[in-house]
Design a protein around this motif. Structure first.
Motif, mmCIF file in Angstrom:
data_model
loop_
_atom_site.group_PDB
_atom_site.id
_atom_site.type_symbol
_atom_site.label_atom_id
_atom_site.label_comp_id
_atom_site.label_asym_id
_atom_site.label_seq_id
_atom_site.Cartn_x
_atom_site.Cartn_y
_atom_site.Cartn_z
ATOM 1 N N PRO A 144 0.825 -1.215 0.000
ATOM 2 C CA PRO A 144 0.000 0.000 0.000
ATOM 3 C C PRO A 144 0.855 1.259 0.000
ATOM 4 C CG PRO A 144 0.050 -0.943 2.184
ATOM 5 C CD PRO A 144 0.785 -1.905 1.287
ATOM 6 N N TRP A 145 0.310 2.306 -0.531
ATOM 7 C CA TRP A 145 1.012 3.586 -0.565
ATOM 8 C C TRP A 145 0.512 4.408 0.610
ATOM 9 C CZ3 TRP A 145 5.246 4.788 -2.945
ATOM 10 C CH2 TRP A 145 5.643 6.118 -3.006
ATOM 11 N N GLY A 146 1.257 4.447 1.686
ATOM 12 C CA GLY A 146 0.874 5.203 2.868
ATOM 13 C C GLY A 146 0.802 4.304 4.083
ATOM 14 N N GLU A 147 1.120 4.881 5.225
ATOM 15 C CA GLU A 147 1.135 4.113 6.469
ATOM 16 C C GLU A 147 -0.148 4.258 7.273
ATOM 17 O OE1 GLU A 147 4.658 4.950 8.691
ATOM 18 O OE2 GLU A 147 5.965 4.607 6.971
ATOM 19 N N HIS A 148 -1.095 5.031 6.794
ATOM 20 C CA HIS A 148 -2.317 5.321 7.534
ATOM 21 C C HIS A 148 -3.457 4.344 7.230
ATOM 22 C CE1 HIS A 148 -2.886 7.059 3.594
ATOM 23 N NE2 HIS A 148 -4.185 7.069 3.829
ATOM 24 N N LEU A 149 -3.229 3.368 6.380
ATOM 25 C CA LEU A 149 -4.308 2.515 5.889
ATOM 26 C C LEU A 149 -4.705 1.382 6.828
ATOM 27 C CD1 LEU A 149 -3.166 2.381 2.178
ATOM 28 C CD2 LEU A 149 -5.046 3.716 3.150
ATOM 29 N N GLY A 150 -3.870 1.035 7.772
ATOM 30 C CA GLY A 150 -4.225 -0.033 8.712
ATOM 31 C C GLY A 150 -3.787 -1.409 8.253
#
Length: 159
Positions: free
Chosen positions: A36-42
């Motif tokens: 995934p692109w981003g660390e906020h996705l869970g």
């Protein structure tokens, strides 16, 4: 050229080791792993699974769905009988900057991909098996009282 030894004493390094071990295992099993692109996705990794249904013997319906994996590193209990891993994340912020909020992964990931450096194995545990909990235990060895009921054996989750 001398090999550099990585110090695994900090949380980020442990996380990187676990993330890499889970990724490696999924690739070995033949999955096309997505990052995934981003660390906020869970979730840290994902892959597609396909199911197939046959109707009337010749109609084939295929369905694909995304499986999201939250990577965790488990540590060995003091007595060496079970593995423990966190099933929630802690964030700081809001009105009171020092207020900590624990959040589970239900709805944000389907599975925990859990790596333990001691066993050097990867385990896949459903997020739904740990709702509202902040940690989970996977038993490696029988309890001294031989209790079997509600025991989550590590070997049942090994991938």
């Amino acid at each position: 050229m001398a090999q550099e030894i990585i110090n695994l004493s900090n949380t980020s390094q442990h996380g990187l080791e676990g993330h890499t071990a889970v990724l490696n295992k999924l690739v070995q099993l033949g999955f096309e792993v997505l990052l995934p692109w981003g660390e906020h996705l869970g979730y840290d990794l994902a892959y597609y699974e396909t199911s197939e249904e046959r109707h009337f013997g010749f109609f084939v319906h295929q369905d694909s769905y995304l499986v999201r994996i939250q990577c965790k590193v488990a540590w060995l209990s003091d007595d060496g009988n079970y593995l423990i891993f966190n099933t929630s994340t802690v964030s700081v912020g809001g009105k009171d900057k020092w207020k900590k909020k624990k959040t589970g992964y239900e709805g944000r990931a389907e599975y925990f991909g859990v790596y333990n450096p001691h066993t050097q194995k990867v385990y896949r545990v459903s997020v739904l098996e740990a709702p509202g909990a902040s940690s989970m235990r996977l038993r490696l060895h029988p309890a001294k009282n031989n209790q079997e009921k509600n025991v989550k054996w590590a070997y049942n989750y090994e991938i």
